[in-house]
Design a protein around this motif. Sequence first.
Motif, PDB file in Angstrom:
ATOM      1  N   PRO A  70      48.555  51.733  38.263  1.00 18.64           N
ATOM      2  CA  PRO A  70      48.571  52.992  39.022  1.00 18.64           C
ATOM      3  C   PRO A  70      49.938  53.682  39.044  1.00 18.64           C
ATOM      4  O   PRO A  70      50.018  54.893  38.757  1.00 18.64           O
ATOM      5  CB  PRO A  70      48.111  52.566  40.424  1.00 18.64           C
ATOM      6  N   PRO A  71      51.053  52.986  39.355  1.00 20.57           N
ATOM      7  CA  PRO A  71      52.338  53.694  39.388  1.00 20.57           C
ATOM      8  C   PRO A  71      52.811  54.156  38.012  1.00 20.57           C
ATOM      9  O   PRO A  71      53.503  55.172  37.913  1.00 20.57           O
ATOM     10  CB  PRO A  71      53.303  52.678  40.006  1.00 20.57           C
ATOM     11  N   VAL A  72      52.456  53.425  36.935  1.00 20.48           N
ATOM     12  CA  VAL A  72      52.850  53.877  35.602  1.00 20.48           C
ATOM     13  C   VAL A  72      52.167  55.198  35.262  1.00 20.48           C
ATOM     14  O   VAL A  72      52.805  56.132  34.728  1.00 20.48           O
ATOM     15  CB  VAL A  72      52.515  52.797  34.551  1.00 20.48           C
ATOM     16  N   CYS A  73      50.888  55.305  35.555  1.00 22.23           N
ATOM     17  CA  CYS A  73      50.174  56.572  35.321  1.00 22.23           C
ATOM     18  C   CYS A  73      50.764  57.690  36.177  1.00 22.23           C
ATOM     19  O   CYS A  73      50.938  58.827  35.710  1.00 22.23           O
ATOM     20  CB  CYS A  73      48.693  56.396  35.613  1.00 22.23           C
ATOM     21  N   SER A 114      59.352  48.563  38.987  1.00 22.27           N
ATOM     22  CA  SER A 114      60.236  47.410  38.779  1.00 22.27           C
ATOM     23  C   SER A 114      60.031  46.364  39.861  1.00 22.27           C
ATOM     24  O   SER A 114      59.989  45.155  39.581  1.00 22.27           O
ATOM     25  CB  SER A 114      61.692  47.874  38.756  1.00 22.27           C
ATOM     26  N   TRP A 115      59.896  46.826  41.109  1.00 21.21           N
ATOM     27  CA  TRP A 115      59.712  45.883  42.206  1.00 21.21           C
ATOM     28  C   TRP A 115      58.384  45.143  42.085  1.00 21.21           C
ATOM     29  O   TRP A 115      58.298  43.940  42.348  1.00 21.21           O
ATOM     30  CB  TRP A 115      59.785  46.615  43.539  1.00 21.21           C
ATOM     31  N   ILE A 151      67.836  44.869  47.400  1.00 21.17           N
ATOM     32  CA  ILE A 151      69.109  45.580  47.573  1.00 21.17           C
ATOM     33  C   ILE A 151      69.657  46.035  46.223  1.00 21.17           C
ATOM     34  O   ILE A 151      70.168  47.160  46.085  1.00 21.17           O
ATOM     35  CB  ILE A 151      70.120  44.668  48.300  1.00 21.17           C
ATOM     36  N   PHE A 152      69.542  45.187  45.212  1.00 20.42           N
ATOM     37  CA  PHE A 152      70.040  45.536  43.876  1.00 20.42           C
ATOM     38  C   PHE A 152      69.271  46.734  43.312  1.00 20.42           C
ATOM     39  O   PHE A 152      69.886  47.674  42.766  1.00 20.42           O
ATOM     40  CB  PHE A 152      69.898  44.331  42.958  1.00 20.42           C
ATOM     41  N   LEU A 153      67.934  46.741  43.428  1.00 20.09           N
ATOM     42  CA  LEU A 153      67.126  47.846  42.902  1.00 20.09           C
ATOM     43  C   LEU A 153      67.435  49.153  43.626  1.00 20.09           C
ATOM     44  O   LEU A 153      67.555  50.213  43.002  1.00 20.09           O
ATOM     45  CB  LEU A 153      65.638  47.513  43.023  1.00 20.09           C
ATOM     46  N   ILE A 154      67.556  49.079  44.949  1.00 19.92           N
ATOM     47  CA  ILE A 154      67.876  50.291  45.713  1.00 19.92           C
ATOM     48  C   ILE A 154      69.251  50.819  45.318  1.00 19.92           C
ATOM     49  O   ILE A 154      69.457  52.040  45.171  1.00 19.92           O
ATOM     50  CB  ILE A 154      67.810  50.005  47.220  1.00 19.92           C
TER      51      ILE A 154
END
Length: 360
Positions: A70-73, A114-115, A151-154
């Motif tokens: 869903p998020p990729v689309c 990514s998450w 924290i790293f992704l944000i």
Amino acid sequence: MANIINFLSLEASDNFLLFWLKEILIAVAIFALFWVSSLLIRLFLTKWAPRLTSFTSTDLDDRILQRITPPVCLLVVLAGLYYAVKSLPFPEKTHVAAAGTVFILNIIVLTNISWRVIDEVLSWYGNRLAERHGVGVDRQVIPPLEKLITIFLIGIALMITLKHFNYDILSVVTALGIGSLAIGMAAKDTLANMISGFTLMVDRPFRIGDRIKLASGQWGDVSDIGLRTTKIKTVDNTVLIIPNSELCNTTLINLAFPDPRGKGRVNVGVGYESNVEQVKNILIEVALAVPEVLPEPAPDAYFISFGDSALDMSLFFWVEDYTRIFAVTDMINEQIIKRFRQEGINIPYPMRTVLLEKEQ
């Protein structure tokens, strides 16, 4: 003259409308292209990709596909919206605001993708930790790791966004570096133990329930492997708490590896007048008569050395469970002293001969 002005005004208005209609159609075409691409990607991820992942031995890839579809689309659709808005000839401020808003939405969706992938990988790894080390270890390792990765992704998403809007991120990176250095210096021992805890989880020199012996001679069963310390329950029902950094930098013996079988040893001294072969045969017979002693590998008896007052003999035997070595040793000792008394084999006391010379 007025008619000419009206005509020119109408013509300019028509040209303006045609220009905007053309630009809007181009933007709609760009968005439609990305929208159709998102449908094709959804079809691929839901129909064809599972057929490829079915050849793998784990369901991790199937779960990742299910989570990110869903998020990729949505990301493809938002990317189309971004390029469509960027193609429109808005004023500079309006263009920056509109395109920037869509860009931020794209970064949010990309961070979410990514998450989701990392969350599935951590969940899969947590299940493997629970299988190898017992239930509870995954609840100690995975949540702190999830927080660090979040924290790293944000932080990465924030830096990309600031960079897009031409903000100087060097000062932000410098501040984060100085702050991390200060935190690392203040909590270096705690961080060392935490890193060592992760090392113990990955390297697996022992598991919960294993019996280990430290270089100091202390030994017991591992009851808990935490992020900072490892707890060992000794045989006298006390808990030995050891920092993980010490366990990573010391030599230890894992009595549960490579299998739970354990080797026991009984030392006994017999008189110099004893028949060594007879003593060795008696020791082996006594060991085999105990039900918990394994016939394979077979017990062995050896004449070790000449003692001060006895011939030193040793009996070696194997048991199925290393935790039963002491109990089996007790049974073997009882049978040894019983058989020695029956066979008349002497277990001598230490003796010393003292010669006194009389002064002339």
